[in-house]
Every structure is written in C-alpha cells, then in structure tokens.
Enzyme design. Sequence first.
Site, mmCIF file in Angstrom:
data_model
loop_
_atom_site.group_PDB
_atom_site.id
_atom_site.type_symbol
_atom_site.label_atom_id
_atom_site.label_comp_id
_atom_site.label_asym_id
_atom_site.label_seq_id
_atom_site.Cartn_x
_atom_site.Cartn_y
_atom_site.Cartn_z
ATOM 1 N N ASP A 1 -5.085 2.529 -25.947
ATOM 2 C CA ASP A 1 -5.673 2.423 -24.606
ATOM 3 C C ASP A 1 -6.042 3.803 -24.074
ATOM 4 O OD1 ASP A 1 -3.835 -0.266 -22.960
ATOM 5 O OD2 ASP A 1 -5.621 -0.191 -24.228
ATOM 6 N N GLU B 1 1.243 -7.759 7.662
ATOM 7 C CA GLU B 1 1.416 -6.305 7.508
ATOM 8 C C GLU B 1 2.532 -5.997 6.517
ATOM 9 O OE1 GLU B 1 -1.619 -5.697 9.617
ATOM 10 O OE2 GLU B 1 -0.444 -3.858 9.547
ATOM 11 N N PRO C 1 0.831 -1.211 0.000
ATOM 12 C CA PRO C 1 0.000 0.000 0.000
ATOM 13 C C PRO C 1 0.863 1.259 0.000
ATOM 14 C CG PRO C 1 -0.613 -1.471 1.808
ATOM 15 C CD PRO C 1 0.648 -2.011 1.222
ATOM 16 N N ARG D 1 -0.726 -8.151 -21.539
ATOM 17 C CA ARG D 1 -1.567 -7.765 -22.680
ATOM 18 C C ARG D 1 -0.797 -6.862 -23.650
ATOM 19 N NH1 ARG D 1 -3.858 -2.627 -22.467
ATOM 20 N NH2 ARG D 1 -5.601 -3.167 -23.837
HETATM 21 N N1 LIG Z 1 -2.471 -1.116 -3.522
HETATM 22 C C1 LIG Z 1 -2.395 -2.015 -2.484
HETATM 23 C C2 LIG Z 1 -1.413 -2.989 -2.266
HETATM 24 C C3 LIG Z 1 -1.763 -3.616 -1.104
HETATM 25 C C4 LIG Z 1 -1.017 -4.677 -0.400
HETATM 26 C C5 LIG Z 1 0.087 -5.281 -1.023
HETATM 27 C C6 LIG Z 1 0.835 -6.215 -0.350
HETATM 28 C C7 LIG Z 1 0.489 -6.552 0.966
HETATM 29 C C8 LIG Z 1 1.068 -7.407 1.933
HETATM 30 C C9 LIG Z 1 0.278 -7.328 3.057
HETATM 31 N N2 LIG Z 1 -0.735 -6.461 2.821
HETATM 32 C C10 LIG Z 1 -1.765 -6.133 3.801
HETATM 33 C C11 LIG Z 1 -1.427 -4.937 4.618
HETATM 34 C C12 LIG Z 1 -2.334 -4.547 5.564
HETATM 35 C C13 LIG Z 1 -2.053 -3.445 6.380
HETATM 36 C C14 LIG Z 1 -0.866 -2.756 6.230
HETATM 37 C C15 LIG Z 1 -0.547 -1.648 7.162
HETATM 38 N N3 LIG Z 1 -0.703 -0.335 6.583
HETATM 39 C C16 LIG Z 1 -0.754 0.684 7.644
HETATM 40 C C17 LIG Z 1 -1.579 1.814 7.097
HETATM 41 C C18 LIG Z 1 -2.270 1.294 5.860
HETATM 42 C C19 LIG Z 1 -1.929 -0.178 5.764
HETATM 43 C C20 LIG Z 1 0.028 -3.117 5.230
HETATM 44 C C21 LIG Z 1 -0.251 -4.239 4.420
HETATM 45 C C22 LIG Z 1 -0.635 -5.965 1.553
HETATM 46 C C23 LIG Z 1 -1.399 -5.029 0.882
HETATM 47 N N4 LIG Z 1 -2.883 -3.065 -0.617
HETATM 48 N N5 LIG Z 1 -3.258 -2.092 -1.484
#
Ligand SMILES: Nc1cc(-c2ccc3ccn(Cc4ccc(CN5CCCC5)cc4)c3c2)n[nH]1
Length: 240
Positions: A170, A113, A86, A155
Amino acid sequence: MRIDVVTIFPGYLAPLREALLGRAIEAGLVELGVHDLRDWTHDVHQAVDDSPYGGGPGMVMRPQVWGEALDAVLGDAPARLVVPTPAGRPFTQATAQAWAGEERLVFACGRYEGIDQRVVDAYAQRMPVDEVSIGDYVLVGGEVAVLVMVEAVVRLLPGVLGNPVSAQEDSFSDGLLEGPAYTRPVSWRGLDVPDVLRSGNHAAIARWRRDRALERTAARRPDLLDALPDHALDRTDRAF
Ligand SMILES: Nc1cc(-c2ccc3ccn(Cc4ccc(CN5CCCC5)cc4)c3c2)n[nH]1
C-alpha cells in the site's frame, strides 16, 4: 474478527454488506453486527440527546442510553471501543494495521455534537478506547467515519483481498505516495503509456516508479518526506 456498530442510523452501515466486505462477511472472515441505539431507549420519544451543560450550540447524546446499549453489545467479551470524533487522534494506515490484529472492534457512532464524555471515560476504565478522527473536516455523525475505518481494517485481514501483496505494498507502507498506474491501450486520446513500463527492464521500471512516487510525494505531501527516516532515501532519491 467481530465488528459491532451502534448508531441511530443503522441504514448508513448497509454498504458494509456490499461487494468485497460483504463477501468477507459471507465467507466468515469477519462478523458484523449493526445495532440501533434507540432500541435501548425507554421513553415514548426515544430521546437520545439533551442540551449541553455549560451552554453552546446543538445537543449532546445522553450517557444512560449509550451505557445500556454498549453494555448489551459488549457483553463480557474483550473488545476495543472506537469512538469517531473530529477531536480524535488521526486514523492512519498504522491504526488500521494495528486494529487488524484485534479479536473484536465496537464502534460507537455519535450524532448531534457528539456523545457525553463520561461514556468514553467509563469504558476506558475497563477496555482500550480510541477517540479517532478520519480527517480535518467536520462530518454530521460518526457513521461515514466507521465505513472508512472498517473498510481500511477489513481489507487487511487474511483472505479478504484477492491479491494480498497489495496490502503490504500500500502507499504509506514505504512512506511514499504511490505513483501513476497504466493499463491498455498503449495510446489513449493522444496520451501514451511511458515507454519504460513496456521495456521489460525491471530495474529501470522500479527506478522510474520510485522516482514518480518521490516526485508526487514531494509535490503533494512534503510532510511525508520530512517524516521519512534517513535510511529510507538513497543518494539517487535525494534529488527530489
Ligand atoms: N473526522 C471526523 C469525524 C467526525 C465526526 C465523528 C462523530 C460525530 C458525532 C457527531 N458529529 C458531528 C459534530 C459536529 C460538530 C461538532 C462540534 N465541533 C466543534 C468544533 C468543530 C466541530 C462535533 C461533532 C461527528 C463528527 N467529523 N470529522
């Protein structure tokens, strides 16, 4: 292109072997390897996570397991390592275009996480590593992001799409969202296809399509309009 994915849920990547992408793999246009991270654990519990230093919610994925897995999967061949998160840079069509030129992509799918930061730091010492986000929302792991990114990249590979011109045309290629599309019947539930599209007047059709694209972009993605270089809009365009 060769694509490898490391994950604790290999089944999540099964859709990559379906339909268009599946046919691209069968045609040898792309090779796909999906690997279970737990194959590189050595304890009876196959532990891949542990508590975060400094406290905080949830668990973090251990660097040792990832290091053994990625060393094994990468071997000596050069590759770009992609880590969905994220907290990553935005994955865009430009990213997909750039990666479509790569010989090899390796995706590390985190869960919990995320993955101990030293995994990214260690591999960034010897190869390109991209921490990327597919959007401003939090998923449960990286697998769905990998499905999205692999589809967007594959693609674009020559021979994958039946009608390659659409990859160039696109939406986002000219910086605008694409406008509405129509097919038969000409009238459906009291709704008619715009007359211009059946006029055979190609200049008028092109103008009408650009106007609808500008209108839609202004309404839904004004940020894209602001990002357009000046020369991209002609005098008629500026009405939006
Ligand atoms: N574009 C997009 C990509 C992802 C993504 C990609 C890989 C993983 C691996 C584990 N998680 C879950 C996850 C849950 C909470 C936190 C903690 N952070 C604290 C504040 C916001 C969140 C991080 C990570 C992923 C999530 N999510 N969205």
